[in-house]
Design an enzyme around this catalytic site. Sequence first.
Site, PDB file in Angstrom:
ATOM      1  N   CYS A  84     -21.139   7.198 -11.470  1.00 21.49           N
ATOM      2  CA  CYS A  84     -21.699   8.244 -12.312  1.00 21.49           C
ATOM      3  C   CYS A  84     -20.874   9.520 -12.277  1.00 21.49           C
ATOM      4  O   CYS A  84     -21.079  10.410 -13.108  1.00 21.49           O
ATOM      5  CB  CYS A  84     -23.139   8.544 -11.898  1.00 21.49           C
ATOM      6  SG  CYS A  84     -23.299   8.920 -10.145  1.00 21.49           S
ATOM      7  N   LYS A  93     -36.558  -0.553  -4.073  1.00 23.41           N
ATOM      8  CA  LYS A  93     -36.295  -1.569  -5.099  1.00 23.41           C
ATOM      9  C   LYS A  93     -34.813  -1.514  -5.460  1.00 23.41           C
ATOM     10  O   LYS A  93     -34.381  -0.694  -6.255  1.00 23.41           O
ATOM     11  CB  LYS A  93     -37.128  -1.345  -6.363  1.00 23.41           C
ATOM     12  CG  LYS A  93     -37.122  -2.581  -7.285  1.00 23.41           C
ATOM     13  CD  LYS A  93     -37.098  -2.245  -8.761  1.00 23.41           C
ATOM     14  CE  LYS A  93     -35.752  -1.864  -9.274  1.00 23.41           C
ATOM     15  NZ  LYS A  93     -34.773  -2.999  -9.378  1.00 23.41           N
ATOM     16  N   GLU A 134     -31.171  11.140 -10.021  1.00 25.61           N
ATOM     17  CA  GLU A 134     -29.718  11.281 -10.149  1.00 25.61           C
ATOM     18  C   GLU A 134     -29.316  10.351 -11.278  1.00 25.61           C
ATOM     19  O   GLU A 134     -29.274   9.131 -11.116  1.00 25.61           O
ATOM     20  CB  GLU A 134     -29.041  10.913  -8.823  1.00 25.61           C
ATOM     21  CG  GLU A 134     -27.588  11.351  -8.749  1.00 25.61           C
ATOM     22  CD  GLU A 134     -26.638  10.256  -9.172  1.00 25.61           C
ATOM     23  OE1 GLU A 134     -26.200  10.307 -10.349  1.00 25.61           O
ATOM     24  OE2 GLU A 134     -26.341   9.374  -8.370  1.00 25.61           O
ATOM     25  N   GLU A 152     -21.028   7.644 -21.392  1.00 20.72           N
ATOM     26  CA  GLU A 152     -20.384   7.032 -20.230  1.00 20.72           C
ATOM     27  C   GLU A 152     -19.862   5.645 -20.594  1.00 20.72           C
ATOM     28  O   GLU A 152     -20.627   4.788 -21.034  1.00 20.72           O
ATOM     29  CB  GLU A 152     -21.374   6.884 -19.082  1.00 20.72           C
ATOM     30  CG  GLU A 152     -21.522   8.090 -18.188  1.00 20.72           C
ATOM     31  CD  GLU A 152     -22.372   7.777 -16.974  1.00 20.72           C
ATOM     32  OE1 GLU A 152     -21.891   7.981 -15.846  1.00 20.72           O
ATOM     33  OE2 GLU A 152     -23.526   7.333 -17.136  1.00 20.72           O
TER      34      GLU A 152
END
Length: 522
Positions: free
Chosen positions: A327, A218, A293, A424
Amino acid sequence: MQMIRVRTRMALSACAMLYRSSISGPVRLMTTDTQSVAAKLSSSGLLRSQALIGGKWVDAYDGKTIKVHNPATGEVITDVPCMGGRETNDAISSAYDAFSSWSKLTAAERSKYLRKWYDLIMAHKEELGQLMTLEQGKPLKEAIGEVSYGAGFIEFSAEEGKRIYGDIIPSPLADRRLFVLKQPVGVVGAITPWNFPLAMITRKVGPALACGCTVVIKPSELTPLTALAAAELSIQAGIPPGVVNVVMGNAPAIGDALLASPQVRKITFTGSTKVGKKLMEGAAATVKKVSLELGGNAPCIIFDDADLEVALKGALATKFRNTGQTCVCANRILVQEGIYDKFANAFAKAAQNMKVGDGFTEGVEQGPLINEAAVQKVESFVEEATSKGAKVLVGGKRHSLGMTFYEPTVVTGVNSEMLLAKEEVFGPVAPLLKFKTDEEAIQMANDTNAGLAAYIFSTNIKRAWRVTEALEYGIVGVNEGLVSTEVAPFGGVKQSGLGREGSKYGMDEYLEMKYVCLGSMS
């Protein structure tokens, strides 16, 4: 029943919500430049606009679609199916049926398929790079680099799959023999993000297929076209129908189907910590294997004794790669007080000189952010920091190009209480924090729930080793800002995830161990 009706209404409106959230302003028709790129990709057979289930290209069963946009221009590239649970369940069934034959092939036979897939990806790396720039926005040179990087996971997996070894254990009893076998997990649900449309797929699917698993992918609804092109090349490589399936659309409905199905034995996900936690919770019902992750808050520590040129190059690379949308980007740049001002001025000058623009333009180093929501997040973080005393050295606002372009930004006077240091930013904003001692740097770096990547710049080897061992991160780059490679384990600690991707260690994520006790045959 009321809850079911509510969930049904939510599912039915999800495609419309996806469409609205993916655009800003009126829908734009393709310009001649965009049309020519899209036409070239279409003629090559790589611009696919249907999902892949059981080896067949299919539309959503209800005919619904979502539009895929070029973030640099806002133009519509194409429509893709907006799928849900029914299509996902069919993809799962196809993968489940294909597993029985795919898993029985020898590792060497599977390796040949993967090697062919790798060869085809590399043969079409220019087209795949163009497609990636078209739908994701990153500079073309960077996009082509991702194709090579992503293909590397297929190549490595093709080789490493032939080296999945079991074990023989010395038995405490003379008439018994003890063995350990490693066997494929089964059907894998792979959920991938938009920031690396190819590499985040290949580093999951490569080892999964090499181990004998089949997959339901997906991809992000924002960048499904690269995934579909990769799937087309898997068909050309001869990988049997049902081994690779791709569905996209209503993310909650697709995710729920993958989690609920007992035929899916593993979920692998790259994305936000928030979503990762939900997937981990949902996987508990059927006790699936999970590898995650998740988000990061990477510190980049610049010590007084660092080689300034090396530190500048490394920090720029790890901060502004993919316009800060990775990331493992340096989310906090911690600079020792002795060189803070010197580093800040040099870093700000370098950031100011970065060329921003459409990824197809020669020399562009920074593309657009993925969508309007991403820009608004960056704006809010910078505004919050400046309201609390931080100072913008360069940038700090939307770029004059408009759309979702944002100026490369350097902010000084940032402290650990500001959002720029706590969360972030996922954009081209570099917050600089000052520290005095090694111990303070370590404390600041570890003061987060995240633990994916960290960076150190120092010419003192003793300091580098000492700080590396003290950092609570799964990845540490020492005097290097670009650390990702298919031959090394990628993953984090704390709330940055579970498991590893890449290297021989990443293969284990797709295997189960079976202990065999062989008694006397006499």
